[in-house]
Design a protein around this motif. Sequence first.
Motif: not given
Length: 263
Positions: A63-64, A92, A94, A96-97, A156-157, A159, A161, A172, A190
């Motif tokens: 992630g990131d 994912r 943080n 991306e969130q 993105l949606s 990915t 956790f 992540h 995240l």
Amino acid sequence: MNFWVFAPNGKDAAASVSGVPIGSRLYVVGDVHGRLDLLYEIEKAIEQDLRTAPSSVLTIFLGDYVDRGFQSAGVLEKLSSRQFCTDFVALRGNHEQYLLDFLSDASLLQWWRKCGGLETLHSYGLDIRKAARGEACEAARSELMERIPAKHLDFLSTTLFSFVLGEYFFCHAGVRPGVPLERQAPNDLLTIRDDFLQFSGSFGRIVVHGHSPILKPDVKLNRINIDTCAHASGVLTALVLEADSRRFLSTGHAKPPFRMPAD
């Protein structure tokens, strides 16, 4: 580019190494943060390493992918097009969130712009002068919605956790001590830091994570951190797991001083 490989040293690294399924090799890539150049370089390192490969190979991205670096759109284009030398699982981060949340609530730009979001907006061709001052947030959100490809949003949606394989748990940021791995809250996966990093007990599996930038991979009995602050250091790290072995690939050596981000 001269790639380097090393095996972890010291008491923590020498302690019991738990494995992945026989015949499998995992490449686990740390925080990319908009460095498309380094993503290509770590891919080249993996391709070279694949000259002697088992039957099953998988890459896990922690992630990131976006923010801080200036090529976030390029990173998402490459990954959303599945253009990589191995099959991969994308987790994912943080950041991306943050991007997804901003697309739902323009006011969040006030936070996101301080965490590298301006670089992501710029990578999609937005004029960020007003956004840098915290102005025209809704206009920035609307323009980004117009410019970001649907396949980037789909990527993105979808990915994940977390991911589990063998004796390893991949996420992540880390996990909440005392909470079973299957019941971890997404926000902890995240964003958690101190409560996770300072815990020396068992999590049930060895947690492989990024999120907390360091100068070189940190191997503990209960976790492995591979966020080597790629956007600032030029070092993007991949952990290689095979049977009961661990080793690392990297795009280079860190050249401090550089500023470690707070988030």
